[in-house]
Scaffold this active site. Structure first.
Site, PDB file in Angstrom:
ATOM      1  CD  GLU A   1      -2.888  -0.914   2.450  1.00 14.10           C
ATOM      2  OE1 GLU A   1      -4.121  -0.903   2.355  1.00 14.10           O
ATOM      3  OE2 GLU A   1      -2.291  -0.895   3.548  1.00 14.10           O
ATOM      4  CD  GLU A   2       5.828   2.982   3.276  1.00 11.97           C
ATOM      5  OE1 GLU A   2       6.672   3.852   3.527  1.00 11.97           O
ATOM      6  OE2 GLU A   2       5.795   1.870   3.855  1.00 11.97           O
TER       7      GLU A   2
END
Length: 497
Positions: free
Chosen positions: A167-168
């Protein structure tokens, strides 16, 4: 109403009705943009709770442009004092208290009447991912304390959570391409939105304190890459390869390197460190390796507890590179096609990349962010590493000594990591080291907020309104004019009788 002369009554009525008709006709010719009320400015707040520190970002945008591209601007960034929230494992309430100063600063730039509608998010990254591995209850308590503090302020708190590495990486990729108009652009000439060529979609390279991420759109079919995610943005599908490597952030690499050097020296009390400047010394405790899962592997020699070891710099660039390469498990890729390290597969690199966070800060210090060829970069880093600590200290008196002593290690690590990602002499020029796009910092926070507030639509933006008279207003005016003339005719007919 009483008229002085009754015979003037029809003329007066007709005059009034015609006047109304003229007013309606004039209104129909007014452009819609001339009568539109000013757009409402909206705000959003995102905490980036990283492994080494926390930052708060304040974004703003006009409400009538929520689904346009590149319209969000960064109003404020505030660095929270102290270390990352994961450092408060033994005293979680302090994690929440550390956020107060930046929250109060942020609210000063947001009108009081709008504060309760401002969405606030907190995203924690690799530092908290590591803490969750060690002590999940402490990690949960820290997030709870952070949430408790934020909820004391007049804002619309939307949650505090730990992001996955993927996600990052994906949110950083969204931020870059959003800010640089890679997803869609409005063409004034065509009065419509256009989709840029695929080659303009940028890849993202992020280097934090505890992890590193690489994200890009592979060329051709995505095959069965397990690390691929699909996003639908502005009516187009993007298959993103994004891979996160925990324990490969620069702070964890420094710890891992120190541990390996100590183990190789058979736990001597004095250990040569080839990446540190000559004559620089640093004393560390063996117990410090137990604070992170990245260095807390069982090793008989580390059982000596709090015994101190002194690391002595030798300023040997080639030995530094060799020592850093040992931290990568390249042997796990010997029988695997398209493999980087640690047995992880990666599609062939394609397109241009933006390298930000620690990639940028280290190379900025060394003046290596101007597109120099790889050979020049290597030579510059090698020359820097051979300089003594006395020379560096006198040359950079304003630089933090702790950071200054680590630039050689960090720069050589960046070279090693980017080489592991398969960047070489020819593809090196496709990397752009930068930290800002316009007024906004590059990072995952903007992409995270855009995603959670649905400000990047899955469907393509509708065609913008042309600068023409309102058809609705013209139709209404026509109806009013017709009714007016009809009513006037009826009055004349009745009056004649």
């Amino acid at each position: 109403m009483v008229f002085a002369n009754k015979k003037h009554f029809p003329t007066a009525i007709i005059g009034v009705l015609v006047a109304f008709s003229i007013v309606a006709l004039v209104l129909s010719l007014v452009k819609t943009d001339d009568v539109t009320l000013p757009p409402v400015v909206k705000y959003g707040l995102v905490f980036d709770a990283g492994s080494s520190h926390t930052s708060l970002f304040v974004y703003e945008w006009d409400s009538d442009k929520e689904n346009d591209t590149g319209v969000v601007s960064q109003t404020l960034s505030c660095d929270v004092q102290g270390q990352g929230i994961s450092s408060y494992a033994k005293d979680p309430p302090k994690a929440g208290d550390s956020l107060r100063a930046c929250l109060e600063t942020a609210l000063k730039v947001i009108p009081a009447g709008k504060q309760r509608d401002v969405p606030v998010y907190l995203g924690a990254t690799a530092g908290m991912r590591l803490l969750r591995e060690q002590n999940s209850s402490s990690a949960a308590q820290i997030l709870a304390e952070a949430a408790k503090t934020i909820q004391e302020y007049p804002v619309a708190f939307k949650g505090a959570r730990i992001l996955t590495g993927e996600e990052e990486g994906a949110y950083g990729w969204i931020t870059i391409n959003y800010l640089l108009d890679s997803f869609t652009k409005y063409s004034p000439k065509a009065h419509t939105w256009v989709h840029p060529e695929a080659a303009s979609i940028l890849g993202a390279l992020d280097l934090g304190g505890a992890s590193t991420q690489i994200s890009f759109v592979p060329e051709g079919s995505v095959r069965n890459w397990s690390e691929t995610s699909t996003f639908t943005l502005y009516g187009y599908n993007y298959n993103i390869y994004t891979q996160s490597y925990l324990c490969y952030g620069q702070n964890e690499i420094l710890k891992r390197l120190a541990k390996e050097l100590i183990v190789e020296a058979a736990f001597s009390s004095r250990v040569e460190h080839p990446c540190y400047p000559k004559d620089f010394k640093e004393t560390i405790s063996l117990s410090s390796f137990s604070t992170s899962p990245c260095t807390n592997q069982s090793d008989p020699g580390l059982a000596f507890g709090d015994r101190d070891v002194t690391l002595e710099g030798s300023g040997n660039a080639s030995a530094c590179l060799a020592a850093l390469r040992k931290l990568f498990n390249f042997s796990a890729c010997e029988q695997i096609q398209d493999c980087t390290f640690d047995g992880v597969t990666q599609p062939p690199l394609t397109g241009q990349f933006v390298a930000f966070s620690a990639f940028y800060y280290n190379f900025k210090f060394l003046n290596l962010t101007k597109g120099q060829p790889l050979a020049t970069v290597r030579e510059t880093i090698k020359d820097f590493c051979t300089r003594s600590w006395e020379d560096l200290s006198s040359s950079y008196p304003d630089e933090n000594p702790q950071r200054l002593s680590k630039y050689c290690t960090n720069a050589n690590y960046i070279l090693t990591l980017l080489s592991a990602y398969k960047f070489n002499e020819s593809s090196w020029n496709n990397i752009f080291f930068q930290m800002k796009a316009g007024s906004a910092d590059i990072g995952w926070t903007l992409g995270y907020m855009l995603n959670l507030t649905n400000m990047i639509p899955g469907e393509a933006p509708a065609r913008r309104k042309a600068q023409l008279p309102s058809l609705w207003a013209a139709a209404i005016a026509f109806i009013i004019l017709t009714l007016t003339l009809g009513f006037a005719a009826l009055l004349l007919l009745l009056w004649g009788k």
